[in-house]
Design an enzyme around this catalytic site. Structure first.
Site, PDB file in Angstrom:
ATOM      1  N   TYR A 106      33.226  43.788  21.193  1.00 22.09           N
ATOM      2  CA  TYR A 106      34.057  44.798  21.465  1.00 22.09           C
ATOM      3  C   TYR A 106      35.487  44.675  21.388  1.00 22.09           C
ATOM      4  O   TYR A 106      35.878  46.037  20.414  1.00 22.09           O
ATOM      5  CB  TYR A 106      34.099  44.853  23.351  1.00 22.09           C
ATOM      6  CG  TYR A 106      35.253  44.945  23.776  1.00 22.09           C
ATOM      7  CD1 TYR A 106      36.326  44.405  24.299  1.00 22.09           C
ATOM      8  CD2 TYR A 106      35.502  46.678  23.671  1.00 22.09           C
ATOM      9  CE1 TYR A 106      37.712  45.206  24.713  1.00 22.09           C
ATOM     10  CE2 TYR A 106      36.049  46.909  24.901  1.00 22.09           C
ATOM     11  CZ  TYR A 106      37.231  46.590  25.143  1.00 22.09           C
ATOM     12  OH  TYR A 106      38.526  47.212  25.799  1.00 22.09           O
ATOM     13  N   SER A 108      43.348  47.976  23.048  1.00 27.22           N
ATOM     14  CA  SER A 108      43.459  47.275  24.268  1.00 27.22           C
ATOM     15  C   SER A 108      43.942  45.552  23.577  1.00 27.22           C
ATOM     16  O   SER A 108      44.268  45.268  22.635  1.00 27.22           O
ATOM     17  CB  SER A 108      41.726  46.703  24.465  1.00 27.22           C
ATOM     18  OG  SER A 108      41.791  45.114  25.413  1.00 27.22           O
ATOM     19  N   TYR A 162      36.523  55.923  35.095  1.00 25.42           N
ATOM     20  CA  TYR A 162      37.930  55.303  35.559  1.00 25.42           C
ATOM     21  C   TYR A 162      39.350  55.508  35.015  1.00 25.42           C
ATOM     22  O   TYR A 162      39.929  56.622  36.044  1.00 25.42           O
ATOM     23  CB  TYR A 162      38.365  53.530  35.956  1.00 25.42           C
ATOM     24  CG  TYR A 162      39.011  52.553  36.460  1.00 25.42           C
ATOM     25  CD1 TYR A 162      39.736  51.332  35.757  1.00 25.42           C
ATOM     26  CD2 TYR A 162      39.953  53.391  37.640  1.00 25.42           C
ATOM     27  CE1 TYR A 162      40.259  51.044  36.589  1.00 25.42           C
ATOM     28  CE2 TYR A 162      40.752  52.503  38.319  1.00 25.42           C
ATOM     29  CZ  TYR A 162      41.060  51.511  37.601  1.00 25.42           C
ATOM     30  OH  TYR A 162      41.841  51.171  38.241  1.00 25.42           O
ATOM     31  N   LYS A 212      37.308  47.036  18.750  1.00 23.96           N
ATOM     32  CA  LYS A 212      38.780  48.063  18.852  1.00 23.96           C
ATOM     33  C   LYS A 212      39.928  47.891  17.969  1.00 23.96           C
ATOM     34  O   LYS A 212      40.390  48.956  17.445  1.00 23.96           O
ATOM     35  CB  LYS A 212      39.355  47.559  19.660  1.00 23.96           C
ATOM     36  CG  LYS A 212      38.678  47.616  21.100  1.00 23.96           C
ATOM     37  CD  LYS A 212      38.501  49.090  21.984  1.00 23.96           C
ATOM     38  CE  LYS A 212      38.109  49.931  23.003  1.00 23.96           C
ATOM     39  NZ  LYS A 212      38.748  50.893  23.058  1.00 23.96           N
TER      40      LYS A 212
HETATM   41  C1  WQD Z   1      40.329  38.794  34.361  1.00 17.34           C
HETATM   42  C2  WQD Z   1      40.628  37.682  35.117  1.00 17.34           C
HETATM   43  C3  WQD Z   1      38.535  36.594  34.298  1.00 17.34           C
HETATM   44  C4  WQD Z   1      35.884  37.914  37.024  1.00 17.34           C
HETATM   45  C5  WQD Z   1      38.601  42.308  29.757  1.00 17.34           C
HETATM   46  C6  WQD Z   1      38.460  43.126  28.467  1.00 17.34           C
HETATM   47  C7  WQD Z   1      39.989  44.235  27.991  1.00 17.34           C
HETATM   48  C8  WQD Z   1      39.950  44.939  29.363  1.00 17.34           C
HETATM   49  C9  WQD Z   1      39.840  44.440  30.885  1.00 17.34           C
HETATM   50  C10 WQD Z   1      38.296  47.064  28.685  1.00 17.34           C
HETATM   51  C11 WQD Z   1      40.374  36.842  33.874  1.00 17.34           C
HETATM   52  C12 WQD Z   1      38.592  36.830  35.856  1.00 17.34           C
HETATM   53  C13 WQD Z   1      36.760  37.960  36.410  1.00 17.34           C
HETATM   54  C14 WQD Z   1      35.308  38.000  38.206  1.00 17.34           C
HETATM   55  C15 WQD Z   1      37.122  36.282  37.680  1.00 17.34           C
HETATM   56  N1  WQD Z   1      38.603  45.613  29.211  1.00 17.34           N
HETATM   57  N2  WQD Z   1      37.270  37.031  36.700  1.00 17.34           N
HETATM   58  N3  WQD Z   1      35.752  36.729  38.074  1.00 17.34           N
HETATM   59  O1  WQD Z   1      38.182  39.674  30.588  1.00 17.34           O
HETATM   60  O2  WQD Z   1      40.810  40.019  30.877  1.00 17.34           O
HETATM   61  O3  WQD Z   1      40.077  42.291  29.801  1.00 17.34           O
HETATM   62  O4  WQD Z   1      38.825  43.278  30.750  1.00 17.34           O
HETATM   63  O5  WQD Z   1      39.456  47.904  28.674  1.00 17.34           O
HETATM   64  O6  WQD Z   1      39.902  44.584  27.457  1.00 17.34           O
HETATM   65  O7  WQD Z   1      38.761  42.124  27.791  1.00 17.34           O
HETATM   66  O8  WQD Z   1      39.401  41.633  32.833  1.00 17.34           O
HETATM   67  O9  WQD Z   1      39.119  41.551  34.412  1.00 17.34           O
HETATM   68  O10 WQD Z   1      37.377  40.942  33.353  1.00 17.34           O
HETATM   69  O11 WQD Z   1      38.999  39.382  34.157  1.00 17.34           O
HETATM   70  O12 WQD Z   1      37.458  34.573  37.626  1.00 17.34           O
HETATM   71  O13 WQD Z   1      34.036  38.164  38.398  1.00 17.34           O
HETATM   72  O14 WQD Z   1      39.651  37.231  36.153  1.00 17.34           O
HETATM   73  O15 WQD Z   1      38.123  34.980  34.333  1.00 17.34           O
HETATM   74  O16 WQD Z   1      40.980  35.571  33.923  1.00 17.34           O
HETATM   75  P1  WQD Z   1      39.929  40.733  30.905  1.00 17.34           P
HETATM   76  P2  WQD Z   1      38.899  40.911  33.738  1.00 17.34           P
END
Ligand code: WQD
Length: 335
Positions: free
Chosen positions: A146, A122, A11, A150
């Site tokens: 994870y 990250s 991506y 990093k």
């Molecule tokens: C965002 C918000 C969830 C899914 C992670 C990694 C980070 C990077 C990006 C790689 C949070 C909420 C999510 C869902 C939800 N990874 N959520 N329902 O966790 O901030 O970051 O991904 O580069 O390093 O830590 O991203 O998109 O998973 O979550 O409510 O089905 O959306 O709780 O508040 P996150 P996310």
């Protein structure tokens, strides 16, 4: 300048490849195809109107062939496993793939005298240190393997520069990349059920998934849901060009946040998506997800001052481009 992009069909990698080619760089891609579709390669060549050499390889395999056959001037390293929850279940796979993979790549680069390296780090390294996150904050023992990988690789890079200060290193700490290229030809399409919010929202909107689970409605935030610093993936890609240009004539191991400095809650994302697209988006608020921090957003000023880079695209742009990609992708799949 020829840049080797590992994970270049993924991506973020694919958007960085397109940005590099449009900025006049040549690109070679190494990708093991574990979290992308091979068709991205052809689409990138069509979008850029340039040939792109592709090596389908894992970064833990021998990479000498790439450096023997191609003149590599710099490397941008995206290839890694990146699902927080999965890393808790499979720590060895994450340490082997992410940490050993980076070591193998850096050893090969060193052997061939290639010492310009941009690393995809990250925001997860900040854990729950004070907000807004700044690059000089102490990186905590992240709450998952994870995040640990990093932190380990960032430390490896600092030690590498300390041992050999002819290295030119950029450590880029991404916040939450979302959106897609305006063409609708590339975007986020993870294999399997998406871990991240926006690709999940997009698949509920397109009917591929039934309902969004909102992880936690009882955080101490205005609407009780988690807040994140969402950044358009094309702004993120442009940040890589700025970092590559900065380290071109500067040695050192430099760290920058790539974010907007603005946080949006899960429900703000959901409501913005509904308002812009007009689609229904069934969701239910459920228990918090293990390992989530309540709020995450950065101070983006270091990249602005040193790289002359800042994110310019709005949340509306991110949602519109996401939906454009999702409709194009699902239309293609119906063909
Ligand atoms: C965002 C918000 C969830 C899914 C992670 C990694 C980070 C990077 C990006 C790689 C949070 C909420 C999510 C869902 C939800 N990874 N959520 N329902 O966790 O901030 O970051 O991904 O580069 O390093 O830590 O991203 O998109 O998973 O979550 O409510 O089905 O959306 O709780 O508040 P996150 P996310």
């Amino acid at each position: 300048m020829n840049v080797l992009v590992t994970g270049g069909l993924g991506y973020i990698g694919s958007h960085a490849v397109l940005c590099l080619l449009k900025s006049g760089f040549d690109v070679t891609i190494a990708d093991n195809l574990s979290n992308c579709d091979i068709s991205v390669h052809k689409r990138l060549e069509e979008l850029s109107d340039k040939p792109i050499k592709l090596y389908t390889t894992d970064v833990r395999a021998s990479l000498s062939k790439i450096f023997e056959e191609d003149k590599i001037d710099a490397v941008i390293h995206f290839a890694a496993l990146k699902a927080v929850g999965e890393s808790i279940q499979k720590p060895l796979e994450y340490y082997d793939n992410n940490v050993y993979g980076a070591i193998n790549l850096l050893e090969t680069m060193s052997h061939y005298g290639v010492k310009s390296f941009v690393f995809s780090s990250s925001a997860v390294v900040y854990g729950d240190s004070g907000l807004p996150y700044r690059e000089d904050a102490p990186v905590s023992a992240a709450t998952n393997p994870y995040g640990q990988t990093k932190i380990m690789i960032e430390n490896i890079l600092q030690d590498l520069y300390r041992a050999d200060n002819s290295w030119h290193i950029a450590i880029l700490r991404y916040f939450n990349p979302i959106g897609a290229h305006e063409s609708g030809k590339i975007g986020e399409n993870p294999v399997g059920i998406p871990n991240n919010l926006m690709p999940y929202v997009a698949k509920v909107a397109s009917g591929e998934l039934k309902e969004l689970s909102v992880f936690g409605g009882d955080y101490s935030t205005p609407d009780g849901t988690g807040i994140r610093d969402y950044i358009h993936v094309c702004d993120l890609a442009e940040g890589h060009i700025a970092a590559l240009n900065y380290i071109a004539n500067k040695t050192g191991a430099h760290t920058w946040n790539l974010g907007t400095g603005k946080g949006y809650s899960v429900l703000e994302i959901v409501n913005t998506f509904i308002n812009i697209t007009g689609v229904q988006l069934p969701y239910k608020v459920v228990a918090r997800r293990a390992g989530d921090v309540p709020v995450s957003y950065c101070d983006p000023s270091k990249a602005q001052h040193e790289l002359g880079w800042q994110a310019t695209r709005t949340l509306t742009d991110m949602v519109k481009d996401t939906w454009h990609w999702e409709r194009a992708r699902t239309a293609d799949e119906r063909l």
